[in-house]
Design a protein around this motif. Structure first.
Motif, PDB file in Angstrom:
ATOM      1  N   ALA A 148       2.444  -4.963  10.207  1.00 27.53           N
ATOM      2  CA  ALA A 148       2.930  -4.954   8.903  1.00 27.53           C
ATOM      3  C   ALA A 148       2.574  -4.687   7.632  1.00 27.53           C
ATOM      4  O   ALA A 148       2.945  -3.880   6.804  1.00 27.53           O
ATOM      5  N   VAL A 149       0.998  -5.107   7.494  1.00 27.91           N
ATOM      6  CA  VAL A 149       0.488  -4.130   6.327  1.00 27.91           C
ATOM      7  C   VAL A 149       0.648  -3.354   6.218  1.00 27.91           C
ATOM      8  O   VAL A 149       0.152  -2.857   5.099  1.00 27.91           O
ATOM      9  N   HIS A 150      -0.290  -2.597   7.847  1.00 29.48           N
ATOM     10  CA  HIS A 150      -0.339  -0.875   7.186  1.00 29.48           C
ATOM     11  C   HIS A 150       1.334  -0.628   7.791  1.00 29.48           C
ATOM     12  O   HIS A 150       1.380   1.232   7.232  1.00 29.48           O
ATOM     13  N   ILE A 151       2.088  -0.809   8.036  1.00 28.58           N
ATOM     14  CA  ILE A 151       3.804  -0.094   8.273  1.00 28.58           C
ATOM     15  C   ILE A 151       4.702  -0.320   7.517  1.00 28.58           C
ATOM     16  O   ILE A 151       5.120   0.533   7.501  1.00 28.58           O
ATOM     17  N   GLY A 152       4.409  -1.209   6.997  1.00 26.86           N
ATOM     18  CA  GLY A 152       5.739  -1.858   6.056  1.00 26.86           C
ATOM     19  C   GLY A 152       7.120  -2.499   6.423  1.00 26.86           C
ATOM     20  O   GLY A 152       7.136  -2.926   7.787  1.00 26.86           O
ATOM     21  N   PRO A 153       7.263  -2.775   5.730  1.00 31.44           N
ATOM     22  CA  PRO A 153       9.179  -3.896   5.875  1.00 31.44           C
ATOM     23  C   PRO A 153      10.361  -2.352   6.618  1.00 31.44           C
ATOM     24  O   PRO A 153       9.504  -0.422   6.307  1.00 31.44           O
ATOM     25  N   LYS A 196       6.822 -14.778   5.730  1.00 29.51           N
ATOM     26  CA  LYS A 196       7.098 -14.044   5.369  1.00 29.51           C
ATOM     27  C   LYS A 196       7.664 -12.743   4.195  1.00 29.51           C
ATOM     28  O   LYS A 196       7.261 -11.993   4.153  1.00 29.51           O
ATOM     29  N   ASP A 197       9.232 -13.696   3.461  1.00 26.05           N
ATOM     30  CA  ASP A 197       9.140 -12.586   2.131  1.00 26.05           C
ATOM     31  C   ASP A 197       8.316 -12.813   1.320  1.00 26.05           C
ATOM     32  O   ASP A 197       8.275 -11.744   0.800  1.00 26.05           O
ATOM     33  N   ALA A 198       7.473 -13.841   1.039  1.00 23.63           N
ATOM     34  CA  ALA A 198       6.341 -13.730   0.451  1.00 23.63           C
ATOM     35  C   ALA A 198       5.639 -12.964   0.551  1.00 23.63           C
ATOM     36  O   ALA A 198       5.139 -12.080  -0.474  1.00 23.63           O
ATOM     37  N   PHE A 199       5.321 -12.467   1.783  1.00 24.02           N
ATOM     38  CA  PHE A 199       4.494 -11.276   2.043  1.00 24.02           C
ATOM     39  C   PHE A 199       5.097  -9.751   1.384  1.00 24.02           C
ATOM     40  O   PHE A 199       3.900  -9.354   1.502  1.00 24.02           O
ATOM     41  N   TYR A 200       5.875  -9.718   1.447  1.00 19.63           N
ATOM     42  CA  TYR A 200       6.911  -8.439   1.930  1.00 19.63           C
ATOM     43  C   TYR A 200       6.733  -8.599   0.586  1.00 19.63           C
ATOM     44  O   TYR A 200       6.772  -6.916  -0.459  1.00 19.63           O
ATOM     45  N   GLU A 201       7.115  -9.035  -0.168  1.00 20.22           N
ATOM     46  CA  GLU A 201       7.247  -8.952  -1.737  1.00 20.22           C
ATOM     47  C   GLU A 201       5.853  -8.723  -2.416  1.00 20.22           C
ATOM     48  O   GLU A 201       5.710  -7.994  -3.704  1.00 20.22           O
ATOM     49  N   LEU A 202       4.723  -8.823  -2.259  1.00 23.97           N
ATOM     50  CA  LEU A 202       3.395  -8.902  -2.291  1.00 23.97           C
ATOM     51  C   LEU A 202       3.015  -7.694  -2.198  1.00 23.97           C
ATOM     52  O   LEU A 202       1.973  -6.678  -2.500  1.00 23.97           O
ATOM     53  N   LEU A 203       3.217  -6.883  -0.693  1.00 25.98           N
ATOM     54  CA  LEU A 203       3.176  -5.641  -0.175  1.00 25.98           C
ATOM     55  C   LEU A 203       3.846  -4.564  -0.733  1.00 25.98           C
ATOM     56  O   LEU A 203       3.271  -3.432  -1.196  1.00 25.98           O
ATOM     57  N   ALA A 204       4.856  -4.649  -1.505  1.00 28.67           N
ATOM     58  CA  ALA A 204       5.581  -3.988  -2.370  1.00 28.67           C
ATOM     59  C   ALA A 204       5.005  -4.484  -3.876  1.00 28.67           C
ATOM     60  O   ALA A 204       6.018  -2.811  -4.681  1.00 28.67           O
ATOM     61  N   SER A 205       4.181  -4.954  -4.034  1.00 30.58           N
ATOM     62  CA  SER A 205       3.807  -4.787  -5.338  1.00 30.58           C
ATOM     63  C   SER A 205       2.447  -4.031  -5.349  1.00 30.58           C
ATOM     64  O   SER A 205       2.118  -3.344  -4.727  1.00 30.58           O
ATOM     65  N   ASP A 206       1.621  -4.181  -6.931  1.00 34.12           N
ATOM     66  CA  ASP A 206       0.530  -3.479  -6.376  1.00 34.12           C
ATOM     67  C   ASP A 206      -0.797  -4.022  -6.298  1.00 34.12           C
ATOM     68  O   ASP A 206      -2.184  -3.252  -6.055  1.00 34.12           O
ATOM     69  N   THR A 207      -0.214  -5.333  -6.253  1.00 34.80           N
ATOM     70  CA  THR A 207      -1.902  -6.383  -5.138  1.00 34.80           C
ATOM     71  C   THR A 207      -2.018  -5.433  -3.722  1.00 34.80           C
ATOM     72  O   THR A 207      -1.256  -5.351  -2.985  1.00 34.80           O
ATOM     73  N   LEU A 247       0.871   3.563   5.133  1.00 34.02           N
ATOM     74  CA  LEU A 247      -0.029   4.335   5.889  1.00 34.02           C
ATOM     75  C   LEU A 247      -0.626   4.728   5.566  1.00 34.02           C
ATOM     76  O   LEU A 247      -2.137   5.074   5.428  1.00 34.02           O
ATOM     77  N   LYS A 248      -0.169   5.275   4.661  1.00 30.05           N
ATOM     78  CA  LYS A 248      -0.683   6.670   2.994  1.00 30.05           C
ATOM     79  C   LYS A 248      -1.523   5.054   2.241  1.00 30.05           C
ATOM     80  O   LYS A 248      -2.827   5.601   2.019  1.00 30.05           O
ATOM     81  N   LYS A 249      -1.479   3.932   1.956  1.00 28.80           N
ATOM     82  CA  LYS A 249      -2.112   2.951   1.589  1.00 28.80           C
ATOM     83  C   LYS A 249      -3.248   3.240   1.996  1.00 28.80           C
ATOM     84  O   LYS A 249      -4.661   2.508   1.316  1.00 28.80           O
ATOM     85  N   GLY A 250      -3.351   2.897   3.730  1.00 30.37           N
ATOM     86  CA  GLY A 250      -5.036   2.668   4.385  1.00 30.37           C
ATOM     87  C   GLY A 250      -4.913   3.796   4.701  1.00 30.37           C
ATOM     88  O   GLY A 250      -6.358   3.759   4.986  1.00 30.37           O
ATOM     89  N   GLY A 251      -4.821   5.206   3.646  1.00 36.40           N
ATOM     90  CA  GLY A 251      -5.875   6.152   4.523  1.00 36.40           C
ATOM     91  C   GLY A 251      -5.322   7.010   5.441  1.00 36.40           C
ATOM     92  O   GLY A 251      -6.312   7.659   6.057  1.00 36.40           O
ATOM     93  N   ARG A 252      -4.362   6.158   6.281  1.00 31.95           N
ATOM     94  CA  ARG A 252      -4.005   7.166   7.520  1.00 31.95           C
ATOM     95  C   ARG A 252      -3.557   8.187   7.511  1.00 31.95           C
ATOM     96  O   ARG A 252      -2.703   8.828   8.568  1.00 31.95           O
ATOM     97  N   VAL A 253      -2.586   8.640   6.575  1.00 28.70           N
ATOM     98  CA  VAL A 253      -2.271   9.641   5.985  1.00 28.70           C
ATOM     99  C   VAL A 253      -1.765  10.497   4.289  1.00 28.70           C
ATOM    100  O   VAL A 253      -1.895   8.998   3.854  1.00 28.70           O
ATOM    101  N   THR A 254      -1.899  11.374   4.133  1.00 28.07           N
ATOM    102  CA  THR A 254      -2.064  12.126   2.949  1.00 28.07           C
ATOM    103  C   THR A 254      -0.705  11.644   2.040  1.00 28.07           C
ATOM    104  O   THR A 254       0.515  10.984   2.905  1.00 28.07           O
ATOM    105  N   ALA A 255      -1.235  10.972   0.923  1.00 29.80           N
ATOM    106  CA  ALA A 255      -0.114  11.531   0.471  1.00 29.80           C
ATOM    107  C   ALA A 255       1.116  12.640   0.199  1.00 29.80           C
ATOM    108  O   ALA A 255       2.215  12.687   0.012  1.00 29.80           O
ATOM    109  N   ALA A 256       0.473  13.454   0.136  1.00 30.71           N
ATOM    110  CA  ALA A 256       1.234  15.415   0.583  1.00 30.71           C
ATOM    111  C   ALA A 256       1.910  14.814   1.616  1.00 30.71           C
ATOM    112  O   ALA A 256       3.385  15.078   2.498  1.00 30.71           O
TER     113      ALA A 256
END
Length: 298
Positions: A271-276, A45-56, A164-173
């Motif tokens: 978690a990949v869609h909603i983050g920590p 889980k820890d390694a997953f969230y590190e990857l999620l927070a990176s540009d990967t 959610l923004k990364k996944g295109g579910r909400v705009t950056a604004a």
């Protein structure tokens, strides 16, 4: 007849619990960049969230045909039939693929589409296990779980809209404005989809709304909330914020005295869609054919 129960790691069931209960577990793949990992095996889980927070670029994938068939073949060496409970068909193509694979097993494999994930999926697995122990056939278990597929709901408070923004579910604004205003979106899973439910000003308000809505759901769909005669399983889930989740669990217990409250981390597929930093509460109607509240979940 021995009927085995098989599920995937989207249920939140960890390998040690699966082994203790006699449940067969398929760990789901996670794709990070060009590399594939397996939840609970090659990715913590820890390694997953590190990857999620990176540009990967991190995303989920349904299990390969080989991994599913290898597991089924192994299970059926010692069982007459099996019930396979994958994550909701509305959130993944894994169910449809499994149905196709099952055609070659001459009725020995029943694939369940009961629209669950995380702690609600876990409860379905435990109900299936209880029914198998009572002598229900695989077909009877599948029919019962599918008939009651909408007898549960999940509400998730999201800490940030970044993912959610990364996944295109909400705009950056929209994500930026929500951050400035400290808006905490609440999402819901009711059957097939992860949908927006409500926006709240801060965590405290979001918790109150989730607890109030949970009570309203139970009273509308099942009956009065009664500490002496609990009629639903209450579940909780979180993403990488256990201390905060433990605090919230005390609020949930106070709001629903007498009701069992199970808590675990949300699966990586959500978690990949909603983050920590998210918190979730769920209800699942007690299934007469399955476990009874008051029975020890050993």
């Amino acid at each position: 007849m021995r009927t085995a129960i098989v599920t995937d790691s989207n249920s939140g069931i960890l390998p040690e619990e699966a082994e203790a209960r006699g449940i067969y577990l398929l760990n789901m793949p996670i794709i990070a960049g060009e590399r594939e990992y397996l939840e609970n095996e090659s990715l913590s889980k820890d390694a997953f969230y590190e990857l999620l927070a990176s540009d990967t670029d991190v995303k989920t994938s349904q299990p390969s045909a080989g991994s599913v068939l290898d597991l089924w073949d192994r299970v059926l060496r010692t069982s007459d039939e099996l019930v396979y409970i994958p994550m909701s068909s509305g959130l993944s193509g894994a169910f449809e693929s499994a149905v196709t694979y099952a055609f070659d097993y001459d009725g020995r494999v029943e694939v369940v589409n009961n629209q669950r994930i995380s702690v609600t999926q876990r409860q379905s697995v435990l109900e299936a296990l209880a029914m198998a122990e009572k002598g229900f056939s695989a077909a009877q278990i599948r029919e019962t779980l599918e008939r009651t597929r909408f007898d549960s709901r999940i509400y998730i408070m999201v800490d940030t809209l970044t993912y959610l923004k990364k996944g295109g579910r909400v705009t950056a604004a929209g994500a930026a404005i929500a951050g400035i205003l400290n808006l905490k979106p609440i999402l819901q899973i009711n059957g097939e989809k992860l949908d927006a439910f409500q926006k709240c000003r801060g965590t405290r308000q979001a918790k109150k709304i989730m607890l109030r809505t949970l009570r309203e759901d139970i009273e509308r769909e099942i009956g009065p909330v009664d500490p002496e005669h609990p009629n639903a399983w209450i579940g909780m889930a979180y993403t990488h914020n256990r201390a905060e989740a433990e605090e919230f669990r005390e609020e949930v217990r106070a709001a629903f005295p007498g009701y069992p409250v199970w808590m675990s981390e949300l699966p990586l597929s959500i978690a990949v869609h909603i983050g920590p930093g998210s918190l979730a509460v769920t209800w699942t109607k007690v299934l007469p054919e399955g476990m009874k509240i008051g029975e020890e979940q050993k």
